[in-house]
Design an enzyme around this catalytic site. Sequence first.
Site, PDB file in Angstrom:
ATOM      1  N   ASP A 137      -4.267  11.244   5.937  1.00 25.20           N
ATOM      2  CA  ASP A 137      -3.982  10.000   6.649  1.00 25.20           C
ATOM      3  C   ASP A 137      -4.945   8.875   6.301  1.00 25.20           C
ATOM      4  O   ASP A 137      -4.925   7.821   6.965  1.00 25.20           O
ATOM      5  CB  ASP A 137      -3.981  10.243   8.162  1.00 25.20           C
ATOM      6  CG  ASP A 137      -2.705  10.933   8.623  1.00 25.20           C
ATOM      7  OD1 ASP A 137      -1.638  10.630   8.062  1.00 25.20           O
ATOM      8  OD2 ASP A 137      -2.775  11.774   9.535  1.00 25.20           O
ATOM      9  N   ASP A 183       5.286  12.704   6.702  1.00 21.35           N
ATOM     10  CA  ASP A 183       4.494  11.495   6.911  1.00 21.35           C
ATOM     11  C   ASP A 183       3.780  11.058   5.633  1.00 21.35           C
ATOM     12  O   ASP A 183       3.511   9.864   5.426  1.00 21.35           O
ATOM     13  CB  ASP A 183       3.438  11.714   7.996  1.00 21.35           C
ATOM     14  CG  ASP A 183       3.934  12.471   9.211  1.00 21.35           C
ATOM     15  OD1 ASP A 183       4.768  13.378   9.052  1.00 21.35           O
ATOM     16  OD2 ASP A 183       3.461  12.175  10.330  1.00 21.35           O
TER      17      ASP A 183
END
Length: 441
Positions: free
Chosen positions: A126, A185
């Site tokens: 991330d 994601d």
Amino acid sequence: MARLPFSVLVLAPLLAAAIPQIPIELYSPLIPQKLLATSQKFTAANPTYPQWTTITPSDGKWVFFKTDTWTSGFFPASLILMYERGQLCGDGSLVSQQDAATSLSEGRTWSVPLTGLETNNSVKHDVGFISFPFWEEIKINPANATAATHIKAFAAYLAGRFNPTVGCTKSWDNGTPPEFEVIIDNMVNIELFFVAADLLGPADPNYSRYRFMATSHADHTMVNHIRPDGSTYHVVTYDQNTGAVLHQGTAQGYSDSSTWSRGQAWGMYGFTSMYNRTGNATYLDTARRLSTWYISHLPEDNLVPFWDFNAPSTPTPPRDTSSATIAASAMLFLSQMETKAGNQTGSDLWRDHAISLLRDTVSLGFKSQNAGWESILSNGTANNPVFNNNTGLTYGDYYFIKAGNMLLEMGLANCSSGSGAITNPYTPGNTTHTEKSAAGF
């Protein structure tokens, strides 16, 4: 839940007399007010970042988390987006020049602690999301050497999570070797490779290396995360030693065979970005497939999706406005790419669906001043398996603001003084704003 045939979806914009009305709340003065009010809560000694609003009681107050959290980049990036809106509307009609300047200054203040995550963090893959504020800085000023340095550092970290045998960047470190977990994601995070590659230039050996990592990851995701019908798995577990797929399932969805709605939206945005970055028509086709599946499975009463498309209908499952704003941004982006590909019918299709989804998002979740909420939207679902739902979400707000800016860039909404009303000046064939935005994204 509605199931519309693709032919109906394609014909819908052709039958419509006009573009759906853009919700004026996208440009509400409450947006900069709320962002700047929250920005005053920064503490340099112990910086924390808003992620979701309180669940019990559900009063809309932000809950703050340590810097080393996957969502920490969204709030400073939202502030910088507000500065960009001020530049798009230089007359101060939507954001005053003072508020725009303050938003940029505050966004930079909130970005500084994120740089400490460049080499040591717990967010792992991330770092793409973490680096969002610096991407926005480069959009404002491509010569911003400080932002470029941070982007390159985050990309180097992400490259260290790439496994050439698997062909993907690793997401979590939860599995037991040889398990190598990859989540949908990541399709948004891997754009970091392209941003860094563009800054490095073709002469740098990492230019082709980073682009290869991104395309390899996307290619494997197309094969292993996407089902034949265009729906997606949340998590694919590979064997890190052989690259074989060990398991396809979910962590935040209803079941391994279901489709987690935010994950589907991440995939829509990610593959649209891949087409923009590479020109590979396979990625454009994939973005279309995922988007077609998404819009054909939305509820009939209000288009904001349930947290999982396959969640049991009794009791009524919570919805997820963050999925809606990500998907709406993805479809506006896809509309731009269809124009780039010479497909105006497709461009109109995704434009109309995006605006309609934003309209219902506002109807369900936009929080007025009287509501007392610190977030812009409510009715987000962070993680329903642990009962984190019906809340404001920092990434839901980010993509709501982003969608509003995209509509301005595309010439679909106008800056307006006085009442602040938004008009729809778009006419078919007027692609000047679209082409500019698509090329510069």
